[in-house]
Design an enzyme around this catalytic site. Structure first.
Site, PDB file in Angstrom:
ATOM      1  N   ARG A 141       0.810  -1.217   0.000  1.00 39.63           N
ATOM      2  CA  ARG A 141       0.000   0.000   0.000  1.00 39.63           C
ATOM      3  C   ARG A 141       0.844   1.267   0.000  1.00 39.63           C
ATOM      4  NH1 ARG A 141      -4.981  -2.005   0.524  1.00 39.63           N
ATOM      5  NH2 ARG A 141      -5.112  -4.045   1.522  1.00 39.63           N
ATOM      6  N   HIS A 185       3.742 -10.307  -6.411  1.00 40.05           N
ATOM      7  CA  HIS A 185       2.523  -9.598  -6.819  1.00 40.05           C
ATOM      8  C   HIS A 185       2.799  -8.112  -6.656  1.00 40.05           C
ATOM      9  CE1 HIS A 185      -1.553  -8.166  -7.112  1.00 40.05           C
ATOM     10  NE2 HIS A 185      -2.061  -9.387  -7.204  1.00 40.05           N
ATOM     11  N   TYR A 200      -0.489  -2.434  -4.796  1.00 44.33           N
ATOM     12  CA  TYR A 200      -1.861  -2.023  -5.136  1.00 44.33           C
ATOM     13  C   TYR A 200      -1.965  -0.635  -5.741  1.00 44.33           C
ATOM     14  CZ  TYR A 200      -3.512  -6.028  -2.436  1.00 44.33           C
ATOM     15  OH  TYR A 200      -3.767  -7.287  -1.961  1.00 44.33           O
ATOM     16  N   HIS A 212      -2.030  -6.420 -11.961  1.00 48.55           N
ATOM     17  CA  HIS A 212      -3.366  -6.146 -12.496  1.00 48.55           C
ATOM     18  C   HIS A 212      -3.123  -5.177 -13.642  1.00 48.55           C
ATOM     19  CE1 HIS A 212      -5.246  -6.948  -8.260  1.00 48.55           C
ATOM     20  NE2 HIS A 212      -4.646  -7.999  -8.765  1.00 48.55           N
ATOM     21  N   GLU A 248      -2.722 -10.445 -14.787  1.00 47.29           N
ATOM     22  CA  GLU A 248      -3.757 -11.219 -14.092  1.00 47.29           C
ATOM     23  C   GLU A 248      -5.138 -10.835 -14.612  1.00 47.29           C
ATOM     24  OE1 GLU A 248      -3.809 -10.726  -9.839  1.00 47.29           O
ATOM     25  OE2 GLU A 248      -5.643 -11.924  -9.612  1.00 47.29           O
ATOM     26  N   ASP A 306      -6.998 -16.107 -12.370  1.00 51.48           N
ATOM     27  CA  ASP A 306      -7.584 -16.063 -11.031  1.00 51.48           C
ATOM     28  C   ASP A 306      -8.997 -16.646 -11.117  1.00 51.48           C
ATOM     29  OD1 ASP A 306      -9.226 -14.972  -8.814  1.00 51.48           O
ATOM     30  OD2 ASP A 306      -7.414 -13.846  -8.276  1.00 51.48           O
ATOM     31  N   HIS A 312     -11.898 -14.186  -9.951  1.00 55.93           N
ATOM     32  CA  HIS A 312     -12.127 -13.119 -10.938  1.00 55.93           C
ATOM     33  C   HIS A 312     -12.764 -13.691 -12.214  1.00 55.93           C
ATOM     34  CE1 HIS A 312      -8.421 -10.890  -9.021  1.00 55.93           C
ATOM     35  NE2 HIS A 312      -9.404 -11.079  -8.167  1.00 55.93           N
ATOM     36  N   HIS A 324      -4.337 -18.356  -9.651  1.00 53.46           N
ATOM     37  CA  HIS A 324      -4.754 -17.839  -8.348  1.00 53.46           C
ATOM     38  C   HIS A 324      -5.986 -18.629  -7.961  1.00 53.46           C
ATOM     39  CE1 HIS A 324      -2.709 -13.602  -8.424  1.00 53.46           C
ATOM     40  NE2 HIS A 324      -1.865 -14.572  -8.137  1.00 53.46           N
ATOM     41  N   ASP A 384     -15.690  -9.543  -6.963  1.00 52.76           N
ATOM     42  CA  ASP A 384     -14.311  -9.724  -6.491  1.00 52.76           C
ATOM     43  C   ASP A 384     -14.239  -9.897  -4.974  1.00 52.76           C
ATOM     44  OD1 ASP A 384     -11.616  -9.996  -6.314  1.00 52.76           O
ATOM     45  OD2 ASP A 384     -11.102  -7.969  -6.960  1.00 52.76           O
ATOM     46  N   HIS A 429     -13.194 -12.860  -2.536  1.00 50.01           N
ATOM     47  CA  HIS A 429     -12.615 -14.210  -2.466  1.00 50.01           C
ATOM     48  C   HIS A 429     -13.174 -14.978  -1.273  1.00 50.01           C
ATOM     49  CE1 HIS A 429      -8.739 -12.708  -4.688  1.00 50.01           C
ATOM     50  NE2 HIS A 429      -9.827 -12.237  -5.221  1.00 50.01           N
ATOM     51  N   GLU A 447      -5.247 -16.975  -2.559  1.00 52.05           N
ATOM     52  CA  GLU A 447      -5.454 -15.591  -2.092  1.00 52.05           C
ATOM     53  C   GLU A 447      -6.787 -15.565  -1.359  1.00 52.05           C
ATOM     54  OE1 GLU A 447      -5.371 -13.732  -5.979  1.00 52.05           O
ATOM     55  OE2 GLU A 447      -3.358 -12.962  -5.616  1.00 52.05           O
TER      56      GLU A 447
HETATM   57 MN    MN Z   1      -5.661 -12.811  -7.865  1.00 47.19          MN
HETATM   58 ZN    ZN Z   2      -4.347  -9.681  -7.687  1.00 47.42          ZN
HETATM   59 MN    MN Z   3      -9.267 -10.182  -6.234  1.00 48.68          MN
END
Ligand code: MN
Ligand code: ZN
Ligand code: MN
Length: 276
Positions: free
Chosen positions: A30, A62, A65, A102, A139, A173, A176, A210, A223, A225, A255
């Site tokens: 972050r 990964h 964000y 992403h 992804e 994923d 997703h 994922h 979205d 999970h 995840e």
């Molecule tokens: Mn993912």
């Molecule tokens: Zn991701």
């Molecule tokens: Mn997600």
């Protein structure tokens, strides 16, 4: 896997919860700040990769964000490029081959503008890190807001427009994808998904799964999970999905909600499911 204990702890912690593959953030996810580990820290990590027998194709980073390569805001795009370059250097230092990102959000400017910006950013990052062979994995995301990368046509366009297609792969994923309408709960649905990946970007580009269940039904685009087997994909759904050779030969990364303890439970459940 958390990196709060230092990169070198990750291989051991992975094995401790029953895993044989991991994904980490290369820095605080972050923040815009990141630091390339020094030689000593990198060597310590690499020694533990060997000691705990993690395959080089089973270790992933990964991206943070805050990165948005599709951002039409110049300052955000510039900072995203800078941080992505730094992340690639961290992966290279650690000997991690794959960095998952992403693709980005166009913030209302439209898909074409967004894709142009993504390709421009990726190519500049690749140019700046020539000599490293770190691959970027795009992804698939949930079809939410202005996100790019919820179908394979968008992935294909990015790869075809890039001057460095050999440095781009993809991640699938399952949450997703379920959000985007790919129903992997039956054999026909998985076949259709695999065909679509193969026809658009080529199955050999698929480097990571994922593995996430979904708290919402097919096509919900939420979205959210869920732990494996406890959501709408469900035990039987994963049993079907994980029975395909094309999926079996690629590393699966969780995840799902919770931390190491919950993930150990998820791993146990996955092993039960594929053992059934
Ligand atoms: Mn993912
Ligand atoms: Zn991701
Ligand atoms: Mn997600």
């Amino acid at each position: 896997m958390p990196i709060s204990g230092g990169f070198y702890k990750v291989p051991e912690e992975t094995v401790k919860i029953g895993g044989n593959a991991f994904q980490i953030f290369p820095h605080n996810a972050r923040q815009w700040k990141a630091k390339v580990p020094d030689d000593k820290a990198a060597a310590r990590f690499k020694r533990n990769m060997e000691k705990f027998k993690i395959d080089e194709d089973s270790a992933f980073c990964h991206s943070g964000y805050l990165i948005n390569l599709a951002s039409p805001k110049e300052d955000v795009w510039e900072k995203s490029l800078e941080l992505l370059e730094k992340e690639i250097r961290i992966c290279a230092a650690l000997g991690i081959k794959y960095l998952n990102i992403h693709p980005g959000s166009h913030l209302g400017k439209g898909e074409d503008v967004g894709i142009d910006l993504i390709v421009k950013g990726l190519d500049e990052a690749f140019r700046r890190t020539k000599g490293t062979d770190v691959m970027i994995l795009l992804e698939n995301v949930a079809p939410k807001g202005n996100a790019i990368g919820y179908n394979f046509d968008q992935m294909k366009r990015i790869i075809e427009m890039s001057a460095f297609p050999e440095r781009i792969g993809i991640t699938y994923d399952t949450c997703h994808g379920f959000d985007a309408g790919f129903d992997i709960r039956n054999p026909d649905g998985v076949r259709k998904l695999l065909d679509e990946i193969d026809k658009s970007v080529g199955l050999d580009r698929l480097k990571m799964i994922h593995l996430n269940d979904s708290k919402y039904p097919l096509g919900a685009a939420k979205d959210r999970h869920e732990s494996i087997g406890l959501g709408y994909i469900g035990r039987e759904g994963f049993k079907n999905f994980l029975s395909f050779d094309e999926i079996r030969k690629i590393p699966w990364i969780l995840e799902t909600p919770g931390g190491n303890e919950e993930h150990a439970e998820d791993i146990k459940r996955v092993l039960e499911i594929i053992g059934e």
